[in-house]
Design an enzyme around this catalytic site. Structure first.
Site, PDB file in Angstrom:
ATOM      1  N   ASN A  69      -5.431   2.699   7.341  1.00 51.83           N
ATOM      2  CA  ASN A  69      -5.527   2.002   6.065  1.00 51.83           C
ATOM      3  C   ASN A  69      -4.866   2.751   4.912  1.00 51.83           C
ATOM      4  OD1 ASN A  69      -6.591  -0.339   4.641  1.00 51.83           O
ATOM      5  ND2 ASN A  69      -7.912   1.119   3.570  1.00 51.83           N
ATOM      6  N   ASP A  79      -9.844   2.048  -4.511  1.00 54.73           N
ATOM      7  CA  ASP A  79      -8.808   1.903  -3.495  1.00 54.73           C
ATOM      8  C   ASP A  79      -7.939   3.159  -3.491  1.00 54.73           C
ATOM      9  OD1 ASP A  79      -6.557   0.798  -1.872  1.00 54.73           O
ATOM     10  OD2 ASP A  79      -7.610  -1.089  -2.130  1.00 54.73           O
ATOM     11  N   GLU A 131     -13.783  -5.416  11.666  1.00 56.16           N
ATOM     12  CA  GLU A 131     -15.035  -5.976  11.153  1.00 56.16           C
ATOM     13  C   GLU A 131     -15.610  -5.162  10.002  1.00 56.16           C
ATOM     14  OE1 GLU A 131     -16.189  -8.863  12.141  1.00 56.16           O
ATOM     15  OE2 GLU A 131     -14.555  -9.043  13.600  1.00 56.16           O
ATOM     16  N   GLU A 152       0.830  -1.206   0.000  1.00 60.78           N
ATOM     17  CA  GLU A 152       0.000   0.000   0.000  1.00 60.78           C
ATOM     18  C   GLU A 152       0.867   1.259   0.000  1.00 60.78           C
ATOM     19  OE1 GLU A 152      -2.501   1.885  -0.781  1.00 60.78           O
ATOM     20  OE2 GLU A 152      -3.996   0.730   0.347  1.00 60.78           O
TER      21      GLU A 152
END
Length: 302
Positions: free
Chosen positions: A113, A209, A131, A28
């Protein structure tokens, strides 16, 4: 606006090749460091900070946390990281002497992230939860003085973020939706307002993304489960797309001396058992020529 992968196919922009066989579980946020001529990126799941030198093909790898979602360059030559413990200020190798800066509302169920530096030297990065709970995460802004603010609340899976060349628009991906958003952005105070959907991705084409902007103010969007990247005008019109031989493509960055090498990170850790053999290069770092030029890397001021 919703586009379709069948509307345009432009693989003729230049062949890809593997720059580094990283086999990352979840590669990433590549960032080009023009001071050292290296590419910095992370493997989220392994908590690794990678630095790749295209001159000799060598890489250094440091474990900097249980997970590390993003990296930005600092003015002093170090890096700023979004980790499972919060924001971390480190030297160029990932070593740190300071405690993490924990954003408001971040718990042990959250992890960073993706993130990037804004034109005024802030590090803007967001979280998700283990989750992927709807609306349970946030997009944060870390000022050069270390102050943290919630830029966008009620996010599901914060992902790509980038700014127009004039700094007045912020493009943003919450992968919990299929949308790429655009906000009015004030570089002076770092606020994002009046968010609207710029375009949406059909579910059959993947999940939006990582996101970057090039020197022509066009957007480059990586597609998770979409086998490639797409280029859009800043008004959301699809210009081209390039297929990458990896199912889960995560982010891109322009690098090289003239900023014309497009590096692309990918993931290997989320393939189904039957897909591993079909994508032998999944998780590797790719590089290709597109005819486009990138922008100088923005740095964190702290």
């Amino acid at each position: 606006m919703t586009d379709s992968a069948t509307s345009l196919d432009d693989d003729r922009q230049g062949g890809w090749h593997v720059a580094a066989p990283t086999q990352a579980s979840l590669g990433e946020r590549p960032v080009w460091d023009e001071r050292t001529g290296t590419l910095v990126f992370v493997d989220i799941d392994r908590g690794e900070l990678h630095r790749f030198n295209p001159e000799d093909g060598q890489s250094t790898v440091a474990v900097v946390g249980a997970s590390v979602g993003c990296v930005g360059l600092r003015n002093n030559g170090g890096v700023v990281l979004g980790t499972d413990a919060g924001f971390v200020l480190a030297d160029a190798t990932g070593e740190t002497r300071d405690d993490p800066i924990v954003p408001p509302g971040m718990t042990s169920a959250h992890f960073f992230n993706d993130g990037a530096c804004d034109p005024a030297g802030r590090f803007v990065a967001g979280t998700s939860t283990t989750e992927r709970t709807t609306g349970a995460a946030s997009l944060y802004s870390l000022a050069p003085d270390g102050a943290v603010r919630v830029l966008l609340p009620e996010v599901t899976e914060s992902n790509g973020v980038a700014w127009s060349l004039d700094g007045r628009q912020m493009f943003y991906v919450d992968s919990g939706t299929q949308d790429v958003m655009v906000f009015d952005y004030d570089p002076a105070d770092g606020t994002a307002t009046s968010g609207t959907v710029l375009f949406s991705i059909d579910e059959q084409d993947g999940v939006p993304d990582g996101l970057i902007v090039d020197a022509e103010d066009t957007l480059w969007l990586a597609l998770w489960s979409g086998h490639g990247i797409r280029r859009y005008r800043s008004d959301g019109v699809l210009l081209s797309q390039i297929t990458i031989p990896a199912k889960d493509v995560t982010c891109a960055a322009f690098g090289g001396a003239d900023l014309t090498d497009l590096y692309v990170t990918t993931s290997r850790g989320y393939l189904e058992p039957g897909e591993v053999e079909a994508y032998p290069h999944a998780g590797d770092l790719f590089v290709l020529q597109t005819g486009a030029t990138g922008c100088p890397t923005l740095r964190y001021g702290g």
